[in-house]
Design an enzyme around this catalytic site. Structure first.
Site, PDB file in Angstrom:
ATOM      1  N   HIS A  43       0.829  -1.207   0.000  1.00 49.57           N
ATOM      2  CA  HIS A  43       0.000   0.000   0.000  1.00 49.57           C
ATOM      3  C   HIS A  43       0.865   1.259   0.000  1.00 49.57           C
ATOM      4  O   HIS A  43       0.591   2.232  -0.708  1.00 49.57           O
ATOM      5  CB  HIS A  43      -0.890   0.046   1.241  1.00 49.57           C
ATOM      6  CG  HIS A  43      -1.894  -1.065   1.357  1.00 49.57           C
ATOM      7  ND1 HIS A  43      -1.869  -1.976   2.390  1.00 49.57           N
ATOM      8  CD2 HIS A  43      -2.946  -1.412   0.578  1.00 49.57           C
ATOM      9  CE1 HIS A  43      -2.878  -2.827   2.253  1.00 49.57           C
ATOM     10  NE2 HIS A  43      -3.543  -2.514   1.155  1.00 49.57           N
ATOM     11  N   ASP A  83      -3.387  -6.951  -7.566  1.00 51.09           N
ATOM     12  CA  ASP A  83      -4.767  -7.255  -7.949  1.00 51.09           C
ATOM     13  C   ASP A  83      -4.915  -6.865  -9.416  1.00 51.09           C
ATOM     14  O   ASP A  83      -5.586  -5.894  -9.749  1.00 51.09           O
ATOM     15  CB  ASP A  83      -5.730  -6.471  -7.055  1.00 51.09           C
ATOM     16  CG  ASP A  83      -5.542  -6.834  -5.588  1.00 51.09           C
ATOM     17  OD1 ASP A  83      -6.168  -7.791  -5.137  1.00 51.09           O
ATOM     18  OD2 ASP A  83      -4.720  -6.170  -4.909  1.00 51.09           O
ATOM     19  N   LEU A 142       2.852  -9.304  -0.835  1.00 49.14           N
ATOM     20  CA  LEU A 142       2.327  -8.658   0.371  1.00 49.14           C
ATOM     21  C   LEU A 142       0.810  -8.572   0.266  1.00 49.14           C
ATOM     22  O   LEU A 142       0.269  -8.224  -0.786  1.00 49.14           O
ATOM     23  CB  LEU A 142       2.919  -7.255   0.522  1.00 49.14           C
ATOM     24  CG  LEU A 142       4.403  -7.211   0.854  1.00 49.14           C
ATOM     25  CD1 LEU A 142       4.926  -5.776   0.732  1.00 49.14           C
ATOM     26  CD2 LEU A 142       4.642  -7.733   2.263  1.00 49.14           C
ATOM     27  N   GLY A 198      -2.679  -1.306  -7.332  1.00 42.75           N
ATOM     28  CA  GLY A 198      -1.565  -2.240  -7.372  1.00 42.75           C
ATOM     29  C   GLY A 198      -1.813  -3.349  -8.387  1.00 42.75           C
ATOM     30  O   GLY A 198      -2.938  -3.839  -8.520  1.00 42.75           O
ATOM     31  N   SER A 245      -2.854  -7.905   3.007  1.00 41.25           N
ATOM     32  CA  SER A 245      -3.397  -7.715   4.355  1.00 41.25           C
ATOM     33  C   SER A 245      -3.787  -9.057   4.957  1.00 41.25           C
ATOM     34  O   SER A 245      -3.795  -9.226   6.173  1.00 41.25           O
ATOM     35  CB  SER A 245      -4.630  -6.814   4.303  1.00 41.25           C
ATOM     36  OG  SER A 245      -4.281  -5.575   3.735  1.00 41.25           O
TER      37      SER A 245
HETATM   38  P1  AMP Z   1      -6.548  -3.667  -0.550  1.00 37.72           P
HETATM   39  O1  AMP Z   1      -6.389  -2.895   0.701  1.00 37.72           O
HETATM   40  O2  AMP Z   1      -6.086  -5.086  -0.450  1.00 37.72           O
HETATM   41  O3  AMP Z   1      -7.906  -3.516  -1.169  1.00 37.72           O
HETATM   42  O4  AMP Z   1      -5.527  -3.015  -1.592  1.00 37.72           O
HETATM   43  C1  AMP Z   1      -5.542  -1.633  -1.857  1.00 37.72           C
HETATM   44  C2  AMP Z   1      -4.620  -1.344  -3.002  1.00 37.72           C
HETATM   45  O5  AMP Z   1      -3.291  -1.788  -2.665  1.00 37.72           O
HETATM   46  C3  AMP Z   1      -5.028  -2.092  -4.282  1.00 37.72           C
HETATM   47  O6  AMP Z   1      -4.800  -1.239  -5.400  1.00 37.72           O
HETATM   48  C4  AMP Z   1      -4.071  -3.258  -4.270  1.00 37.72           C
HETATM   49  O7  AMP Z   1      -3.816  -3.764  -5.561  1.00 37.72           O
HETATM   50  C5  AMP Z   1      -2.824  -2.626  -3.682  1.00 37.72           C
HETATM   51  N1  AMP Z   1      -1.930  -3.665  -3.156  1.00 37.72           N
HETATM   52  C6  AMP Z   1      -2.235  -4.617  -2.226  1.00 37.72           C
HETATM   53  N2  AMP Z   1      -1.179  -5.441  -2.044  1.00 37.72           N
HETATM   54  C7  AMP Z   1      -0.201  -5.017  -2.885  1.00 37.72           C
HETATM   55  C8  AMP Z   1       1.115  -5.463  -3.192  1.00 37.72           C
HETATM   56  N3  AMP Z   1       1.647  -6.536  -2.609  1.00 37.72           N
HETATM   57  N4  AMP Z   1       1.835  -4.777  -4.122  1.00 37.72           N
HETATM   58  C9  AMP Z   1       1.298  -3.700  -4.743  1.00 37.72           C
HETATM   59  N5  AMP Z   1       0.058  -3.228  -4.507  1.00 37.72           N
HETATM   60  C10 AMP Z   1      -0.682  -3.877  -3.599  1.00 37.72           C
END
Ligand code: AMP
Length: 284
Positions: free
Chosen positions: A37, A151, A185, A148, A187
């Site tokens: 993030h 996804d 990485l 990211g 959550s």
């Molecule tokens: P989330 O909180 O999981 O919904 O992710 C929020 C944003 O962070 C989304 O655009 C994800 O693709 C990005 N993201 C989550 N994990 C990663 C990672 N390991 N590398 C790059 N971006 C990430």
């Protein structure tokens, strides 16, 4: 760092920044922040003057049997990390009704790009994502929004909805970040435990083996997927949700690998579902 809980306040703060000639960058998340993030925040800082980070665990993108209730949440920790990373505005809706007012009846659907990969395995997921991201983009009106490529399908879906709905925003896909051991990485990694974490490494290992096979000249998706499947199946604690090879724009399965391709997979380790992918470019 300013903290905002209402849509009206975010709209006004963003409008004021743009009125002053400052570019607004937006990073939507569900919180439980990690270095992946924070790399998006860095990217936003490079591309904009004011960085807005949202934290909202969006109920409409979780299926009835999924982990909405147990999804990790830690707002005080997230706020400290966001501030240290240089976020200017933290948008944290006080409740789901901030984004889903009573009587709401509208959903955003992106077809075709959601036919494969996570689409069929998580019915309604991308509709929930597309709907909440559309709302967030309309409220925040950023110049640029960063997603990211962890996804990957989500990024492509959002890129397409912004184009199709003619939203005046640039959508950027930032690189996938991994831990030192190779695990993407996420959550959800905190729910794995040490054993689960070791087991989860079968997914990045299988994707790396797939990429190596392509580099060594293999062009048959079936042959590559067979090798990848064997590697994941060797891990007793992992269960394949899917392994697929698709072309990277429309996300349709490839019959033969020529040029760019995406190797993507999802596995369950216990009840935790993990996704990962590798972008490859085969010489023609
Ligand atoms: P989330 O909180 O999981 O919904 O992710 C929020 C944003 O962070 C989304 O655009 C994800 O693709 C990005 N993201 C989550 N994990 C990663 C990672 N390991 N590398 C790059 N971006 C990430």
């Amino acid at each position: 760092m300013r903290r905002i809980e209402t849509a009206a306040e975010l709209r006004e703060a963003s409008r004021a920044a743009r009125r002053d000639g400052r570019r607004v960058g937006f990073v939507p998340t569900m919180g439980a922040l990690h270095a992946g993030h924070l790399s998006l925040v860095e990217e936003a800082r490079r591309r904009a003057d004011v960085v807005v980070l949202s934290i909202f665990v969006n109920p409409t993108q979780f299926g009835p049997a999924e982990d909405l209730a147990s999804y990790p949440r830690d707002l005080p920790r997230d706020a400290a990390l966001a501030e240290a990373a240089g976020v200017d505005i933290l948008f944290h809706p006080a409740s789901a009704s901030t984004l889903y007012p009573p009587g709401e009846a509208t959903r955003v659907t992106v077809s075709r790009l959601t036919d494969h990969l996570c689409g069929p395995r998580r019915p309604g997921h991308f509709e929930g994502v597309a709907t909440v991201v559309t709302k967030l983009l309309v409220i925040c009106q950023p110049d640029v929004a960063i997603f990211g490529r962890k996804d990957y399908q989500q990024w492509r879906v959002i890129e397409r909805l912004a184009r199709d709905l003619m939203l005046p925003v640039e959508i950027v896909g930032a690189p996938l970040k991994r831990d030192a051991d190779g695990l993407a990485l996420s959550s959800r990694n905190v729910t794995l435990g040490a054993d689960g974490r070791r087991a989860a490494l079968c997914l990045p290992r299988a994707l790396a083996a797939g990429a190596e096979a392509v580099a060594a000249g293999e062009r048959s998706p079936e042959a590559i997927l067979g090798r990848m499947r064997t590697l994941v199946e060797a891990e007793r604690r992992a269960r394949i949700d899917y392994l697929e090879i698709v072309e990277p724009e429309e996300l349709q399965p490839l019959l033969r690998i020529e040029g760019a391709a995406l190797l993507a997979g999802a596995v369950f380790v216990g009840s935790t579902r993990l996704i990962d992918n590798r972008e490859i470019a085969a010489p023609a």
